[in-house]
Design a protein around this motif. Structure first.
Motif, short mmCIF file in Angstrom:
data_model
loop_
_atom_site.label_atom_id
_atom_site.label_comp_id
_atom_site.label_asym_id
_atom_site.label_seq_id
_atom_site.Cartn_x
_atom_site.Cartn_y
_atom_site.Cartn_z
N ASN A 2 0.84 -1.18 0.00
CA ASN A 2 0.00 0.00 0.00
C ASN A 2 0.88 1.24 0.00
N SER A 3 0.27 2.42 0.06
CA SER A 3 1.02 3.67 -0.04
C SER A 3 1.91 3.92 1.17
N GLN A 4 1.70 3.17 2.25
CA GLN A 4 2.57 3.28 3.44
C GLN A 4 3.68 2.23 3.42
N ASN A 5 3.85 1.54 2.29
CA ASN A 5 4.92 0.56 2.10
C ASN A 5 4.71 -0.71 2.90
N ALA A 6 3.47 -0.96 3.29
CA ALA A 6 3.16 -2.21 3.98
C ALA A 6 2.76 -3.27 2.96
N ILE A 7 3.23 -4.50 3.15
CA ILE A 7 2.91 -5.58 2.23
C ILE A 7 1.48 -6.06 2.47
N LEU A 8 0.66 -6.02 1.42
CA LEU A 8 -0.71 -6.50 1.50
C LEU A 8 -0.78 -7.98 1.12
N THR A 9 -0.02 -8.35 0.11
CA THR A 9 -0.05 -9.73 -0.39
C THR A 9 1.34 -10.15 -0.81
N GLN A 10 1.70 -11.35 -0.50
CA GLN A 10 2.94 -11.93 -1.00
C GLN A 10 2.64 -13.37 -1.36
N THR A 11 2.73 -13.67 -2.65
CA THR A 11 2.28 -14.98 -3.10
C THR A 11 3.15 -15.49 -4.24
N PRO A 12 3.37 -16.77 -4.33
CA PRO A 12 4.09 -17.32 -5.50
C PRO A 12 3.19 -17.30 -6.73
N THR A 13 3.80 -17.23 -7.90
CA THR A 13 3.06 -17.27 -9.15
C THR A 13 3.66 -18.35 -10.05
N ASP A 14 3.02 -18.55 -11.18
CA ASP A 14 3.54 -19.51 -12.16
C ASP A 14 4.73 -18.95 -12.92
N VAL A 15 5.02 -17.64 -12.72
CA VAL A 15 6.11 -16.99 -13.43
C VAL A 15 7.39 -17.15 -12.63
N TYR A 16 8.35 -17.86 -13.18
CA TYR A 16 9.62 -18.09 -12.47
C TYR A 16 10.55 -16.89 -12.61
N ALA A 17 10.69 -16.37 -13.85
CA ALA A 17 11.52 -15.18 -14.10
C ALA A 17 10.59 -14.06 -14.54
N LEU A 18 10.36 -13.11 -13.64
CA LEU A 18 9.37 -12.06 -13.87
C LEU A 18 9.94 -10.94 -14.72
N ASP A 19 9.21 -10.55 -15.77
CA ASP A 19 9.66 -9.48 -16.67
C ASP A 19 8.85 -8.20 -16.53
N ALA A 20 7.54 -8.30 -16.39
CA ALA A 20 6.70 -7.09 -16.41
C ALA A 20 5.47 -7.29 -15.54
#
Length: 245
Positions: A2-20
């Motif tokens: 969020n705008s206060q730099n607090a993490i709302l979500t942290q989750t793994p994805t199917d993307v191993y090497a993230l580009d965009a």
């Protein structure tokens, strides 16, 4: 976050090497693109809770070789919400339900490319540093613009208000109108290594970043007015990476 730099979500994805990453305006969802563990190009949609909504394997030229110069780029259309994806050699348009446009083969555009959607014409603009030619396609794959600028395309951005395309390379900038006509080309004295451009949706100012060394005290961020005049400059403690944002 969020705008206060607090993490709302942290989750793994199917993307191993993230580009965009693209967050869709006025929604709680976004798109990520990159590569799977077995080097397949992938596009995935997530909601703000980190839940995977859908994912698609992207087209790829047969002779493709996986390397750092090949990125899966994203741009979203402010007109119809289509998410446009550049995978090496192809341009494709997706919605949450699947492929809606393309894939359109783009010859000679296999390397990392910059991608943006013009809000005036809804054309998709593509450029990269391996060629001095920039192109624009309509959503049906028709070539609208194909122009040689005589400069490498190191970065580009579109004005949300005017639809003008700002393109940077070295210490040079070219500005095209939404239909591909060159409005102006100029050199920025004292600036070199332009790697990032963004246009403010609030006042139309142009923000230009350079690849100045992290340990350098040189200014590496510049703000231009719509005429290309430098109105402010300052130093940030990070190197501005190549971007088409």
């Amino acid at each position: 976050l969020n705008s206060q730099n607090a993490i709302l979500t942290q989750t793994p994805t199917d993307v191993y090497a993230l580009d965009a990453v693209r967050v869709l305006p006025f929604t709680d969802s976004g798109w990520v693109s990159g590569w799977t563990m077995d080097n397949k190009p992938i596009l995935e949609a997530l909601n703000i809770s980190g839940q995977s909504l859908t994912s698609f394997t992207l087209p790829l030229v047969a002779s493709f070789y996986t390397g750092s110069d090949y990125h899966i780029e994203l741009a979203d259309s402010p007109v119809d919400g289509t998410v446009w994806v550049w995978s090496p050699g192809y341009l494709s348009g997706y919605s949450i339900t699947g492929l809606v446009h393309g894939p359109y083969p783009i010859k000679n555009f296999v390397e990392f490319s910059y991608l943006t959607v013009n809000p005036i014409t809804n054309d998709i603009w593509i450029g990269n540093s391996a060629t001095t030619t920039i192109i624009a396609l309509s959503s049906d794959g028709t070539f609208r613009v194909q122009k040689n600028l005589n400069i490498d395309v190191s970065t580009m951005a579109v004005s949300p208000k005017t639809g003008d395309i700002w393109i940077g390379s070295g210490n040079k900038i070219a500005v095209l109108d939404p239909y591909g006509n060159i409005i102006k080309q100029f050199t920025l004295n004292g600036i070199n290594g332009i790697t990032a451009i963004a246009v403010s949706p609030l006042d139309g100012s142009i923000w230009v970043g350079t690849s100045t060394n992290l340990n350098s005290a040189d200014k590496n961020m510049f703000i231009l007015d719509e005429s290309g005049n430098i109105i402010d400059s300052f130093t940030v403690t990070v190197r501005c990476a190549p971007s088409g944002v």
